[in-house]
Design a protein around this motif. Structure first.
Motif, PDB file in Angstrom:
ATOM      1  N   SER A  14       0.816  -1.153   0.011  1.00  0.00           N
ATOM      2  CA  SER A  14       0.083   0.050  -0.100  1.00  0.00           C
ATOM      3  C   SER A  14       0.947   1.242   0.031  1.00  0.00           C
ATOM      4  CB  SER A  14      -0.941  -0.068   1.333  1.00  0.00           C
ATOM      5  OG  SER A  14      -1.808  -1.013   1.328  1.00  0.00           O
ATOM      6  N   ILE A  15       1.935   1.097   0.871  1.00  0.00           N
ATOM      7  CA  ILE A  15       2.889   2.343   0.968  1.00  0.00           C
ATOM      8  C   ILE A  15       3.516   2.581  -0.512  1.00  0.00           C
ATOM      9  CG2 ILE A  15       4.723   3.524   1.851  1.00  0.00           C
ATOM     10  CD1 ILE A  15       3.942   2.230   4.694  1.00  0.00           C
ATOM     11  N   ALA A  16       4.045   1.551  -1.034  1.00  0.00           N
ATOM     12  CA  ALA A  16       4.715   1.616  -2.286  1.00  0.00           C
ATOM     13  C   ALA A  16       3.571   2.064  -3.406  1.00  0.00           C
ATOM     14  CB  ALA A  16       5.202   0.219  -2.761  1.00  0.00           C
ATOM     15  N   ILE A  18       1.167   4.028  -3.021  1.00  0.00           N
ATOM     16  CA  ILE A  18       0.986   5.608  -2.906  1.00  0.00           C
ATOM     17  C   ILE A  18       2.316   6.363  -3.335  1.00  0.00           C
ATOM     18  CG2 ILE A  18       0.453   7.252  -0.949  1.00  0.00           C
ATOM     19  CD1 ILE A  18      -1.072   5.023   0.577  1.00  0.00           C
ATOM     20  N   VAL A  19       3.444   5.816  -2.969  1.00  0.00           N
ATOM     21  CA  VAL A  19       4.824   6.601  -3.044  1.00  0.00           C
ATOM     22  C   VAL A  19       4.967   6.505  -4.566  1.00  0.00           C
ATOM     23  CG1 VAL A  19       7.007   6.634  -2.722  1.00  0.00           C
ATOM     24  CG2 VAL A  19       5.677   6.455  -0.766  1.00  0.00           C
ATOM     25  N   LEU A  20       4.944   5.329  -5.168  1.00  0.00           N
ATOM     26  CA  LEU A  20       5.532   5.232  -6.663  1.00  0.00           C
ATOM     27  C   LEU A  20       4.273   5.276  -7.594  1.00  0.00           C
ATOM     28  CD1 LEU A  20       7.584   2.067  -6.103  1.00  0.00           C
ATOM     29  CD2 LEU A  20       8.363   4.350  -6.208  1.00  0.00           C
ATOM     30  N   GLY A  21       3.184   5.219  -7.257  1.00  0.00           N
ATOM     31  CA  GLY A  21       1.762   5.192  -8.259  1.00  0.00           C
ATOM     32  C   GLY A  21       1.653   3.775  -9.094  1.00  0.00           C
ATOM     33  N   ARG A  24       4.717   3.237 -11.921  1.00  0.00           N
ATOM     34  CA  ARG A  24       6.108   2.661 -11.730  1.00  0.00           C
ATOM     35  C   ARG A  24       6.275   1.533 -10.839  1.00  0.00           C
ATOM     36  NH1 ARG A  24       9.173   8.012 -10.145  1.00  0.00           N
ATOM     37  NH2 ARG A  24       7.122   8.013  -8.947  1.00  0.00           N
ATOM     38  N   LEU A  25       5.061   1.054 -10.377  1.00  0.00           N
ATOM     39  CA  LEU A  25       4.990  -0.104  -9.202  1.00  0.00           C
ATOM     40  C   LEU A  25       5.469  -1.335  -9.962  1.00  0.00           C
ATOM     41  CD1 LEU A  25       4.642  -0.800  -6.324  1.00  0.00           C
ATOM     42  CD2 LEU A  25       2.354  -1.448  -6.861  1.00  0.00           C
TER      43      LEU A  25
END
Length: 102
Positions: A14-16, A18-21, A24-25
């Motif tokens: 979930s954090i990845a 939000i941060v990467l979108g 890019r995930l």
């Protein structure tokens, strides 16, 4: 290795996200997977080499022990023959000839 459960993975994902979108995930996940695979291969190779060296040193030690035992056995056999327990044929013939008067 690490004790990561389902909820921890969900939180990291979930954090990845939000941060990467979402664009890019997948690329980041592929890169993490690649690095994880390389790290596992490195650890596996290192473990294999350490085990091989351990077996090699144990074999060398065992060989040295066997060699030492063999040398000790040969030395013991030489001591027994030097003590006079083993007679040569010349030593056996001499007393017989003296007894028979020859």
């Amino acid at each position: 290795m690490f004790d990561i459960g389902f909820w921890e993975l969900l939180l990291i994902f979930s954090i990845a996200l939000i941060v990467l979108g979402p664009e890019r995930l997948p690329t980041a996940a592929r890169s993490v997977g690649r690095w994880t695979g390389r790290a596992r291969a490195f650890v596996r190779n290192l473990t294999t080499e350490l085990e091989r060296e351990t077996r090699k040193s144990e074999a060398a030690k065992s060989f040295a022990d066997a060699q030492r035992v063999m040398k000790q056995s040969v030395a013991d056999m030489d001591l027994k023959s030097d003590d006079g327990k083993t007679e040569t044929s010349a030593q056996k013939d001499t007393p017989k000839q003296a007894q028979s008067g020859e």
